[in-house]
Design a protein around this motif. Structure first.
Motif, short mmCIF file in Angstrom:
data_model
loop_
_atom_site.label_atom_id
_atom_site.label_comp_id
_atom_site.label_asym_id
_atom_site.label_seq_id
_atom_site.Cartn_x
_atom_site.Cartn_y
_atom_site.Cartn_z
N SER A 53 -5.77 -3.18 1.51
CA SER A 53 -5.96 -2.31 0.36
C SER A 53 -7.44 -2.28 -0.02
O SER A 53 -8.13 -3.30 0.10
CB SER A 53 -5.14 -2.82 -0.83
OG SER A 53 -5.29 -1.98 -1.96
N SER B 166 -3.68 1.12 1.87
CA SER B 166 -3.50 1.55 0.48
C SER B 166 -4.78 1.31 -0.30
O SER B 166 -5.78 0.84 0.24
CB SER B 166 -2.33 0.79 -0.16
OG SER B 166 -2.59 -0.60 -0.15
N SER B 167 -4.75 1.63 -1.59
CA SER B 167 -5.94 1.48 -2.42
C SER B 167 -5.60 0.89 -3.78
O SER B 167 -4.56 1.21 -4.36
CB SER B 167 -6.62 2.84 -2.63
OG SER B 167 -7.73 2.72 -3.51
N VAL C 273 -8.10 5.75 3.34
CA VAL C 273 -6.86 5.09 2.94
C VAL C 273 -5.73 5.83 3.64
O VAL C 273 -5.44 6.99 3.32
CB VAL C 273 -6.68 5.13 1.41
CG1 VAL C 273 -5.36 4.48 1.01
CG2 VAL C 273 -7.85 4.43 0.73
#
Length: 240
Positions: A108, A157-158, A186
């Motif tokens: 992430s 993901s972020s 992402v």
């Protein structure tokens, strides 16, 4: 199907394959380092879709002055003029003259991850680079300014909401020029590219990896070709 449509389909297939692999890696292992290693392998495989003038590896960037970068998850380097890569005990060392881009791979995007790639970018971009002239029609052409080395972060993901938010963009460019982050991708949300003129290109959605591949190729193409390494600047250490 036209050739252009076929190319788009092939890149899209690679992108879908990467997205699925990243999700599977995360869901199939509770061991952090194992998930990270699998993700790095997935991104490396995806990056091997780049033109053959580029090669991809993980390891350290080094200079003929003895400098060494932090360990990097993904190094895009030259395979034509400066293909030299040193290996020892399974660890790769890439001469800085050969480097086009460096990336960190994370599960992430986070402040800590951005800080890490900034630190690495500063270390690599600050290294002294030594090139040999290229001989063309019996004349030496002196290599000009060293190419700009791109840096980026790649993740599934972020932690930023929205993923390509203004806060992320600010984090990418704040600090010294040598710390600037050029690309953030992402896999499940989109990508952000900020070029050296400060122009921002963003695309969001769950099927943007194919377009990110073309954006990366365009940025690499924009920076041109690295010159040939001054081999003697490295071999002189053999006599030290």
């Amino acid at each position: 199907m036209s050739n252009q449509d076929l190319l788009s389909e092939l890149v899209r297939y690679k992108a879908i394959e990467l997205g699925q692999s990243l999700h599977i890696s995360r869901q199939s292992s509770d061991h952090g380092p194992s998930v990270g290693s699998a993700a790095e392998n997935d991104w490396q495989k995806f990056f091997r879709s780049l033109p053959k003038r580029y090669d991809v590896t993980e390891g350290f960037v080094v200079s003929s002055d003895g400098e060494k970068s932090p360990q990097l998850d993904l190094i895009v380097h030259d395979s034509q003029y400066s293909p030299l890569v040193f290996s020892k005990s399974g660890i790769n060392y890439v001469p800085v003259e050969s480097v086009y881009a460096i990336f960190e791979v994370k599960q992430s995007v986070s402040v800590d991850g951005l800080r890490q790639i900034k630190f690495s970018a500063c270390a690599v971009r600050s290294m002294n680079r030594r090139y040999s002239p290229v001989r063309i029609i019996n004349k030496d052409r002196v290599i000009g300014e060293p190419n700009y080395i791109l840096s980026g972060i790649l993740a599934l993901s972020s932690g930023y909401q929205p993923p390509m938010s203004k806060a992320l963009q600010k984090s990418m460019i704040e600090g010294k020029d040598v710390e600037k982050i050029d690309l953030c991708c992402v896999a499940e949300a989109g990508y952000c590219v900020i070029n050296r003129e400060g122009e921002v290109r963003i695309e969001t959605g769950q099927e943007v990896l194919g377009n990110f591949a073309f954006e990366l190729m365009a940025e690499l193409q924009r920076e041109g070709t690295v010159g040939p390494i001054d081999i003697r600047s490295y071999t002189r250490h053999l006599n030290d």
